[in-house]
Design a protein around this motif. Structure first.
Motif, short mmCIF file in Angstrom:
data_model
loop_
_atom_site.label_atom_id
_atom_site.label_comp_id
_atom_site.label_asym_id
_atom_site.label_seq_id
_atom_site.Cartn_x
_atom_site.Cartn_y
_atom_site.Cartn_z
N LYS A 102 22.64 -28.80 20.81
CA LYS A 102 21.85 -29.97 21.18
C LYS A 102 21.21 -30.52 19.91
O LYS A 102 20.26 -29.95 19.39
CB LYS A 102 20.72 -29.58 22.15
N ILE A 103 21.76 -31.63 19.44
CA ILE A 103 21.22 -32.16 18.19
C ILE A 103 19.81 -32.69 18.39
O ILE A 103 19.10 -32.96 17.45
CB ILE A 103 22.12 -33.27 17.60
N SER A 104 19.37 -32.82 19.67
CA SER A 104 18.03 -33.32 19.93
C SER A 104 16.99 -32.21 19.90
O SER A 104 15.82 -32.45 20.17
CB SER A 104 18.01 -34.04 21.27
N GLY A 105 17.41 -30.96 19.58
CA GLY A 105 16.48 -29.82 19.60
C GLY A 105 15.21 -30.08 18.81
O GLY A 105 14.10 -29.84 19.30
N PHE A 106 15.34 -30.59 17.59
CA PHE A 106 14.15 -30.84 16.76
C PHE A 106 13.26 -31.89 17.40
O PHE A 106 12.03 -31.74 17.44
CB PHE A 106 14.58 -31.32 15.35
N TRP A 107 13.88 -32.95 17.96
CA TRP A 107 13.07 -34.07 18.47
C TRP A 107 12.30 -33.65 19.72
O TRP A 107 11.15 -34.08 19.91
CB TRP A 107 13.97 -35.28 18.75
N ILE A 108 12.91 -32.81 20.55
CA ILE A 108 12.18 -32.32 21.74
C ILE A 108 11.02 -31.44 21.29
O ILE A 108 9.89 -31.57 21.76
CB ILE A 108 13.14 -31.55 22.68
N LEU A 278 21.70 -39.22 3.84
CA LEU A 278 22.03 -39.84 5.13
C LEU A 278 22.97 -41.03 4.92
O LEU A 278 23.95 -41.20 5.66
CB LEU A 278 20.73 -40.31 5.80
N TYR A 279 22.69 -41.81 3.89
CA TYR A 279 23.55 -42.96 3.57
C TYR A 279 24.97 -42.48 3.25
O TYR A 279 25.95 -43.03 3.77
CB TYR A 279 22.94 -43.72 2.39
N LEU A 280 25.08 -41.43 2.41
CA LEU A 280 26.41 -40.91 2.06
C LEU A 280 27.13 -40.38 3.29
O LEU A 280 28.34 -40.52 3.43
CB LEU A 280 26.30 -39.80 1.02
N LYS A 281 26.38 -39.78 4.19
CA LYS A 281 26.97 -39.23 5.42
C LYS A 281 27.57 -40.36 6.27
O LYS A 281 28.66 -40.24 6.81
CB LYS A 281 25.89 -38.49 6.21
N LEU A 282 26.83 -41.46 6.35
CA LEU A 282 27.32 -42.58 7.16
C LEU A 282 28.56 -43.23 6.55
O LEU A 282 29.41 -43.74 7.26
CB LEU A 282 26.21 -43.65 7.32
N LYS A 283 28.64 -43.17 5.21
CA LYS A 283 29.76 -43.82 4.52
C LYS A 283 30.98 -42.89 4.39
O LYS A 283 32.03 -43.29 3.91
CB LYS A 283 29.34 -44.22 3.10
N SER A 299 21.22 -34.90 11.88
CA SER A 299 19.99 -34.64 12.62
C SER A 299 19.02 -33.81 11.77
O SER A 299 17.81 -34.07 11.75
CB SER A 299 20.34 -33.90 13.91
N PHE A 300 19.56 -32.84 11.04
CA PHE A 300 18.71 -32.01 10.16
C PHE A 300 18.10 -32.87 9.05
O PHE A 300 16.91 -32.78 8.75
CB PHE A 300 19.53 -30.87 9.56
N ILE A 301 18.93 -33.73 8.45
CA ILE A 301 18.42 -34.58 7.36
C ILE A 301 17.31 -35.49 7.89
O ILE A 301 16.28 -35.68 7.24
CB ILE A 301 19.56 -35.43 6.75
N THR A 344 19.22 -24.85 12.69
CA THR A 344 19.73 -26.12 12.17
C THR A 344 20.48 -25.87 10.86
O THR A 344 20.56 -24.74 10.39
CB THR A 344 18.57 -27.09 11.87
N LYS A 345 20.92 -26.95 10.26
CA LYS A 345 21.68 -26.80 9.01
C LYS A 345 20.81 -26.27 7.87
O LYS A 345 21.32 -25.91 6.81
CB LYS A 345 22.29 -28.15 8.64
N PHE A 346 19.50 -26.20 8.08
CA PHE A 346 18.61 -25.68 7.04
C PHE A 346 19.02 -24.26 6.66
O PHE A 346 18.86 -23.82 5.52
CB PHE A 346 17.18 -25.71 7.56
N VAL A 347 19.58 -23.53 7.65
CA VAL A 347 19.95 -22.14 7.40
C VAL A 347 21.15 -22.04 6.44
O VAL A 347 21.44 -20.99 5.90
CB VAL A 347 20.23 -21.44 8.76
N HIS A 348 21.80 -23.18 6.22
CA HIS A 348 22.97 -23.20 5.34
C HIS A 348 22.66 -22.62 3.96
O HIS A 348 23.48 -21.91 3.37
CB HIS A 348 23.46 -24.65 5.20
N PHE A 349 21.45 -22.90 3.45
CA PHE A 349 21.16 -22.43 2.09
C PHE A 349 21.12 -20.89 2.03
O PHE A 349 21.46 -20.30 1.02
CB PHE A 349 19.87 -23.08 1.55
N VAL A 350 20.76 -20.24 3.14
CA VAL A 350 20.73 -18.77 3.17
C VAL A 350 22.17 -18.23 3.06
O VAL A 350 22.47 -17.38 2.22
CB VAL A 350 20.09 -18.26 4.49
N TYR A 351 23.06 -18.75 3.92
CA TYR A 351 24.44 -18.24 3.93
C TYR A 351 25.19 -18.65 2.66
O TYR A 351 26.01 -17.89 2.15
CB TYR A 351 25.18 -18.75 5.17
N ARG A 352 24.92 -19.85 2.18
CA ARG A 352 25.62 -20.29 0.97
C ARG A 352 25.21 -19.40 -0.22
O ARG A 352 26.04 -19.01 -1.02
CB ARG A 352 25.30 -21.75 0.66
#
Ligand code: SF4
Ligand code: SF4
Length: 388
Positions: A102-108, A278-283, A299-301, A344-352
């Motif tokens: 649910k990408i709305s998790g943060f917003w809820i 975000l701009y790069l993601k959209l493009k 959503s994370f950004i 969220t994608k924030f956890v990416h830095f841990v695994y990377r």
């Protein structure tokens, strides 16, 4: 999204073909890592996915992408596998799946946390006090006591770090499952250097395919803005704690105070970084991306952007009657960010980072093997002399 088994099996198929082709050798750490393997299991695929930084260079170089029957697409494959990583290694796994899907998790969580902070104010103060103007030392704590804020955010910080550590332990155990060699301190130093310089986002000098085939370094710079901006805001918060609890000087501090300067630089850096990303993601070329992974990344950004924009608005309007409401909204965004961070994608830095430590270890062992004396050149041992 494909089922886990199909996705992993297709990933192994693609990597076997890539390992036979090896045209992309040198593009990033992934290509060196696949050369050190004869075949791939699920753990290898998880490792490789977190070693990929999603530049797209290999996709544009590859003659075997769709419509070719091989259908090779490493950036899309690894984006899908990373999403699986975020869900599989978190705790509790069911929450990871629910919040991750649910990408709305943060917003809820943001809405609920903001309402709870407002509820606390209305329950413990005269409702009209929300619209009163408070200025000077301790004004941030006029409606929400400092001990309450410390308690809530310490608990959320421990939650975030605790869940990260649980995931990191499980991830590390899996990607190291076939390794006997120990990780040395120098492997950690090498991995930290790679991570802090975002070495592989630089495309070895030329840059990476940020939005299309043309190499550019925008993405690397924007990641630097976000990463170092985050470190500056962390330094600002730590310094604020020192002033408040050791020197007993409560917030808010003057504009040219080190706490405010560090926080402002970090906040502005993260707003620039997140807006640009975000701009790069959209493009970005949709052929390279997995729709779900792309949405959860965006959503994370946006969550990180919201935390920083509300923080900057609080700084700008802290001398006005809007301060109370802005403080509550900012606290709500930070609380939601901390609560959902492990999913969220924030956890990416841990695994990377852990994937880079594993890579640095493999790289060192490969170099040692290359320079090890051959049987012919090997110095004779004392036992050998004795025998002769
Ligand atoms: S991505 Fe394509 S060109 Fe690159 S190694 Fe794989 S098969 Fe070869
Ligand atoms: S997309 Fe970029 S980082 Fe990922 S495997 Fe291909 S070249 Fe490496």
């Amino acid at each position: 999204m494909e089922s886990d088994k199909n996705l992993f099996d297709d990933g192994k198929r693609q990597m076997r073909l890539c390992n036979a082709c090896r045209y992309c050798e040198g593009y990033c750490a992934v290509w060196q890592a696949i050369e050190w393997r004869r075949d791939f299991d699920d753990h290898d695929m998880t490792y490789l996915a977190n070693l990929c930084h999603d530049c797209g260079d290999c996709y544009y170089a590859c003659p075997f992408t769709t419509p070719h029957q091989f259908g090779i697409n490493p950036p899309k494959l690894f984006a899908q596998l990373r999403e699986k990583t975020y869900q599989k290694y978190t705790w509790p796994v069911a929450w990871g799946k629910a919040l991750g899907e649910k990408i709305s998790g943060f917003w809820i969580a943001f809405l609920l946390a903001t309402l709870l902070f407002f509820g606390f104010i209305f329950a413990t103060n005269d409702p009209a006090s929300v619209w009163q103007k408070y200025t000077g030392e301790g004004s941030f704590y006029a409606l929400i006591p400092e001990y309450f804020m410390i308690g809530v955010f310490s608990a959320l910080g421990l939650w975030m770090i605790g869940v990260w550590l649980i995931g990191a332990r499980k991830f590390w155990r899996d990607i190291r499952s076939s390794k006997n060699e120990k990780v040395m301190f120098q492997d950690i130093v090498t991995a930290t250097k790679y991570a802090m310089s975002l070495r592989y986002l630089g495309g070895e000098g030329e840059g990476c395919a940020d939005t299309d085939e043309e190499p550019a370094t925008n993405r690397r710079w924007l990641h630097h803005f976000v990463g170092y901006g985050f470190l500056l805001t962390f330094a600002s918060t730590s310094l604020a704690a020192f002033y408040a609890h050791i020197l007993h000087i409560p917030a808010p501090y003057p504009v040219f105070h080190p706490v405010v300067i560090l926080g402002t630089l970090g906040g502005v850096g993260m707003i620039i970084g997140t807006t640009g990303l975000l701009y790069l993601k959209l493009k970005r070329d949709p052929d390279l991306t997995d729709e779900k992974a792309s949405k959860s990344g965006a959503s994370f950004i946006m969550a990180l952007w919201t935390v920083n924009v509300t923080g900057m608005l609080l700084l700008i309007f802290r001398e006005t009657a809007a301060m109370n409401s802005l403080l509550v909204i900012h606290l709500g965004s930070v609380a939601a960010f901390f609560f959902t961070a492990p999913y969220t994608k924030f956890v990416h830095f841990v695994y990377r980072y852990l994937a880079l430590v594993n890579y640095a270890n493999e790289e060192r062992l490969a170099k040692e093997e290359e320079t090890a004396p051959t049987v012919k050149n090997k110095p004779k041992t004392a036992a050998h002399h004795k025998a002769n």
